[in-house]
Design a protein around this motif. Structure first.
Motif, PDB file in Angstrom:
ATOM      1  N   TYR A 178       1.456  -0.797  -8.430  1.00  0.00           N
ATOM      2  CA  TYR A 178       0.780  -0.297  -7.230  1.00  0.00           C
ATOM      3  C   TYR A 178       0.813   1.234  -7.258  1.00  0.00           C
ATOM      4  O   TYR A 178       1.842   1.828  -7.604  1.00  0.00           O
ATOM      5  N   GLN A 210       0.851  -1.185   0.000  1.00  0.00           N
ATOM      6  CA  GLN A 210       0.000   0.000   0.000  1.00  0.00           C
ATOM      7  C   GLN A 210       0.894   1.245   0.000  1.00  0.00           C
ATOM      8  O   GLN A 210       1.883   1.300   0.725  1.00  0.00           O
ATOM      9  N   GLN A 234       0.973   5.458   0.328  1.00  0.00           N
ATOM     10  CA  GLN A 234       0.241   6.613   0.845  1.00  0.00           C
ATOM     11  C   GLN A 234       1.031   7.875   0.519  1.00  0.00           C
ATOM     12  O   GLN A 234       2.112   8.094   1.062  1.00  0.00           O
TER      13      GLN A 234
END
Length: 124
Positions: free
Chosen positions: A113, A2, A4
């Motif tokens: 990603y 992930q 951010q």
């Protein structure tokens, strides 16, 4: 993994911002990383890339000399220092990871990603 992205905001022309991209769930130390941006009504475009080691960096022509991409593999982060900002730099900025290449490419199609994006607005 992930991603951010953070650090966006409103700045006057000539100002600076530093974007950060924090990764979680997996180390990104072996991945090529990139920053892209998308302005309203335009396609997403390449801004900068950095290889897994930081030894290779590349920039889009309009930001070369003003933007600097860097990474800290120990902290699992990638940053984009943006100086001498111009109104045409206004866009949503995205960080991305290429898990197949240690030295990534400029094509967004090769990234696997993506972060959620952070808005950068430069006023004239």
């Amino acid at each position: 993994v992930q991603l951010q992205a953070s650090g966006g905001g409103l700045v006057q022309a000539g100002g600076s911002l530093r974007l950060s991209c924090a990764a979680s769930g997996r180390t990104i130390s072996g991945y090529g990383m990139g920053w892209f941006r998308q302005a309203p009504g335009k396609e997403r475009e390449f801004v900068a890339l950095i290889s897994w080691s930081g030894g290779t960096r590349s920039y889009e022509d309009s930001v070369r000399g003003r933007f600097t991409i860097s990474r800290d593999n120990a902290k699992n982060t990638v940053s984009l220092q943006m100086n001498s900002l111009k109104p045409e730099d206004t866009a949503v900025y995205y960080c991305a990871a290429d898990v197949e290449k240690m030295i990534p490419t400029t094509s967004s199609l090769n990234y696997h990603y993506w972060g959620q994006g952070t808005q950068v607005t430069v006023s004239s």
